[in-house]
Design an enzyme around this catalytic site. Structure first.
Site, mmCIF file in Angstrom:
data_model
loop_
_atom_site.group_PDB
_atom_site.id
_atom_site.type_symbol
_atom_site.label_atom_id
_atom_site.label_comp_id
_atom_site.label_asym_id
_atom_site.label_seq_id
_atom_site.Cartn_x
_atom_site.Cartn_y
_atom_site.Cartn_z
ATOM 1 N N LYS A 246 0.736 -1.222 0.070
ATOM 2 C CA LYS A 246 -0.056 0.027 0.077
ATOM 3 C C LYS A 246 0.961 1.191 -0.016
ATOM 4 C CE LYS A 246 -2.445 -1.617 3.248
ATOM 5 N NZ LYS A 246 -2.469 -2.951 3.135
HETATM 6 N N1 GLU Z 1 -5.338 -3.311 8.008
HETATM 7 C C1 GLU Z 1 -4.687 -4.226 7.563
HETATM 8 C C2 GLU Z 1 -3.772 -3.977 6.271
HETATM 9 O O1 GLU Z 1 -4.488 -3.253 5.627
HETATM 10 C C3 GLU Z 1 -5.522 -5.765 7.137
HETATM 11 C C4 GLU Z 1 -6.254 -6.287 8.269
HETATM 12 C C5 GLU Z 1 -7.109 -7.508 8.031
HETATM 13 O O2 GLU Z 1 -7.556 -7.589 6.965
HETATM 14 O O3 GLU Z 1 -7.072 -8.391 8.839
HETATM 15 O O4 GLU Z 1 -3.237 -4.820 5.897
#
Ligand code: GLU
Length: 317
Positions: A246
């Site tokens: 990301k």
């Molecule tokens: N917030 C996490 C991420 O963007 C993903 C969390 C999840 O899907 O358990 O990598």
């Protein structure tokens, strides 16, 4: 973590299905996160269930200003709308604090002063405290809190895509952090508390999080929470075979032109490109996708973004 091929019945019965997509606002939505969003949305729709969006904004040092809103705007442009209010983890500190306190009271969690370098000799795996006392560190003004992981604690679960999985959490991970020494909540604690609080029945996300799942299951058990079903979707790799992240701006999505990215995500989910050939709008695409989605076709192996874009089938209009 080890696993072998095993196919789960995606067409299971009538129990209320509630899925979610939980991005961290560390950058704009990219092809890999769209794949997780679209895949989890498709499975929720297939089961007649709900799909919720949760912003995991618990790590201010890694947060990119404005990213959360841009992610939400992009999801809307792709037609992926939360079936309930969007939850932001930054507004839920009290929930995490209460769970942590329960674990501390039950002696299932403990305060830890060990630093990274203290644990270097054991490869970062914490089995007992080796620090002699509180450290003097301005970046880490508090002590960390860790979950006490019993010797031999091993977790097994059936992943909807990847089959049977097994991890010896004590040996491979050790006592893991629930609240960081810098005072921030650890992802593992917040995700477990929120998934339970929101009644999530099915967690569908990228395979980069597969390794975290046994920790989350141990934590659910420690807190007396139900364990949801898990399915980990194949990762997208860039032209060099590296995972898209990301925080990498290399492959931004264009919300103004959503069809190509949705078609590419569809192909990466192993679905037949022909099903979406005739569609001209996002609404038509999502409806055609729901009609012909075949969960059993989701591949286990990662796929390359470059290969997908070069596939004439995925780009056909
Ligand atoms: N917030 C996490 C991420 O963007 C993903 C969390 C999840 O899907 O358990 O990598």
């Amino acid at each position: 973590m080890s696993g072998h091929k095993h196919s789960i019945d995606f067409e299971r019965g009538a129990a209320a299905y509630r899925g979610r997509f939980a991005p961290s606002p560390t950058g704009d939505l990219h092809a890999g996160s769209l794949l997780a969003a679209f895949g989890s949305w498709l499975l929720a729709r297939r089961h007649g269930g709900q799909w919720l969006v949760r912003i995991e904004d618990l790590d201010p040092p890694r947060e990119v200003p404005g990213a959360a809103q841009r992610q939400l705007d992009a999801l809307s442009a792709f037609g992926l709308l939360s079936d309930g209010p969007v939850v932001r983890q930054s507004q839920r500190h009290a929930l995490y604090a209460a769970s942590l306190q329960r674990l501390l009271d039950a002696d299932q969690a403990f305060v830890c002063h060990c630093s990274r370098s203290d644990l270097a000799a054991s490869g970062g795996v914490h089995r007992r405290c080796v620090a002699h006392g509180p450290r003097v560190d301005h970046a880490a003004p508090q002590a960390a809190v860790r979950l006490r992981v019993a010797d031999g604690a091993t977790v097994e679960f059936d992943d909807g895509v990847l089959g049977r999985q097994r991890q010896d959490v004590a040996r491979e991970v050790g006592d893991f952090v629930l609240r960081r020494a810098d005072g921030h909540w650890a992802y593992q604690l917040a995700v477990v508390v929120d998934d339970a609080d929101q009644g999530i029945s099915d967690i569908v996300r990228g395979a980069d999080l597969l390794d975290s799942t046994p920790r989350q299951i141990l934590l659910q058990r420690a807190l007396g929470l139900p364990t949801p079903a898990y399915a980990h979707l194949p990762l997208l790799l860039d032209a060099h075979g590296r995972k898209l992240s990301k925080s990498e701006a290399a492959h931004p999505l264009d919300p103004a032109d959503p069809l190509p990215a949705l078609r590419a995500a569809w192909a990466a989910l192993g679905q037949a490109p022909q099903a979406l050939v005739a569609v001209e709008t996002v609404t038509q695409l999502l409806s055609a996708a729901c009609d012909s989605f075949s969960p059993a076709q989701i591949p286990q192996a990662a796929s390359s973004l470059a290969a997908m874009h070069n596939d004439p089938g995925t780009n056909a209009v």
